[in-house]
Design a protein around this motif. Structure first.
Motif, PDB file in Angstrom:
ATOM      1  N   GLY A  99     104.905 -10.978 -17.407  1.00 31.48           N
ATOM      2  CA  GLY A  99     106.060 -12.293 -16.960  1.00 31.48           C
ATOM      3  C   GLY A  99     107.185 -11.422 -17.481  1.00 31.48           C
ATOM      4  O   GLY A  99     108.118 -11.798 -17.688  1.00 31.48           O
ATOM      5  N   ASP A 152     110.308 -13.022 -15.491  1.00 34.02           N
ATOM      6  CA  ASP A 152     110.235 -13.988 -14.777  1.00 34.02           C
ATOM      7  C   ASP A 152     111.273 -14.752 -15.026  1.00 34.02           C
ATOM      8  O   ASP A 152     112.283 -15.273 -14.247  1.00 34.02           O
ATOM      9  N   ALA A 196     115.332 -11.772  -9.656  1.00 34.58           N
ATOM     10  CA  ALA A 196     113.843 -10.365 -10.416  1.00 34.58           C
ATOM     11  C   ALA A 196     113.119 -10.318  -8.613  1.00 34.58           C
ATOM     12  O   ALA A 196     112.424  -9.273  -8.879  1.00 34.58           O
ATOM     13  N   HIS A 206     109.127 -10.483 -10.112  1.00 31.05           N
ATOM     14  CA  HIS A 206     108.549 -11.515 -10.622  1.00 31.05           C
ATOM     15  C   HIS A 206     107.067 -11.495 -10.605  1.00 31.05           C
ATOM     16  O   HIS A 206     106.432 -10.917  -9.987  1.00 31.05           O
TER      17      HIS A 206
END
Length: 230
Positions: free
Chosen positions: A104, A107, A112, A116
């Protein structure tokens, strides 16, 4: 918990219990420091980091394409050996980048998109959901704890004196290269096996290895038939 140490011959030996107990005040202080470091690092990340990981991915794909070219249309001395090295480098980069993404790391960054952790699919024959279970729920909370950290030896190698010894460990220096050579087959199944164990699913439930076998089939078609034909 016991503390492994080494004697003058380099052999791990038990040096007795270690005291890792912290007071509530110490634990809260540590948690506050770690949260602060996490927040500070996140604030420093942005578009530059996304650009960097995209460049790394493009570089990795270029390495992979070149390895296929050398396999199928050798145009230099030692093409086969170079192709193997490039293929291994691609796998190493792909796993390293995927490991960070699936934690992550990107994230929280706007844009992203494909990086992600909820949607990322790496070019690696391991089911991402199974890997997250094995890695996030098994490895990190119980790092190097025998019986709970499935990363220790990957169920095949004895790399720690605290692990049980089995007959096949006599030849593990021979099986290790085979493990690397067949990483796609073994790790795809082992990751699914570990996720099953961590989640407490029955050993032979029908869906345990469904995703792993589907990934293996797709990888075979892609790497043996489709890509080499280009």
């Amino acid at each position: 918990m016991t503390r492994p140490d080494r004697n003058t011959d380099g052999i791990i030996q038990d040096r007795g219990p270690m005291n890792y107990e912290l007071s509530d005040t110490q634990l809260n202080s540590l948690a506050k420091d770690l949260d602060g470091l996490y927040d500070e690092t996140q604030k420093k990340m942005g578009q530059q980091d996304l650009d960097y990981v995209r460049n790394v991915k493009r570089y990795s794909e270029a390495i992979k394409r070149r390895s296929f070219e050398l396999f199928n249309h050798p145009d230099t001395d030692g093409a086969f050996q170079k192709a193997i090295v490039l293929r291994g480098l691609h796998v190493l980069i792909e796993f390293s980048v995927g490991h960070v993404i699936l934690h992550g790391a990107y994230d929280h960054i706007e844009g992203a998109n494909e990086f992600h952790s909820s949607v990322y699919k790496w070019d690696f024959v391991i089911d991402t959901d199974d890997w997250k279970t094995m890695h996030h729920q098994g490895h990190h909370p119980y790092t190097n704890i025998k019986g709970q950290d499935h990363d220790i030896g990957y169920g095949l190698l004895r790399i720690d004196a605290r692990q049980d010894w089995w007959g096949h460990n006599l030849v593990q220096m021979l099986t290790f290269p085979a493990l690397l050579a067949s990483h796609s087959l073994y790790f795809a199944l082992y990751t699914s096996y570990s996720a099953r164990a961590i989640e407490g699913r029955k050993q032979y439930a029908p869906g345990n290895y469904k995703n792993a076998f589907e990934l293996l089939a797709k990888a075979y078609v892609k790497n043996v038939i489709t890509e080499p034909a280009k």
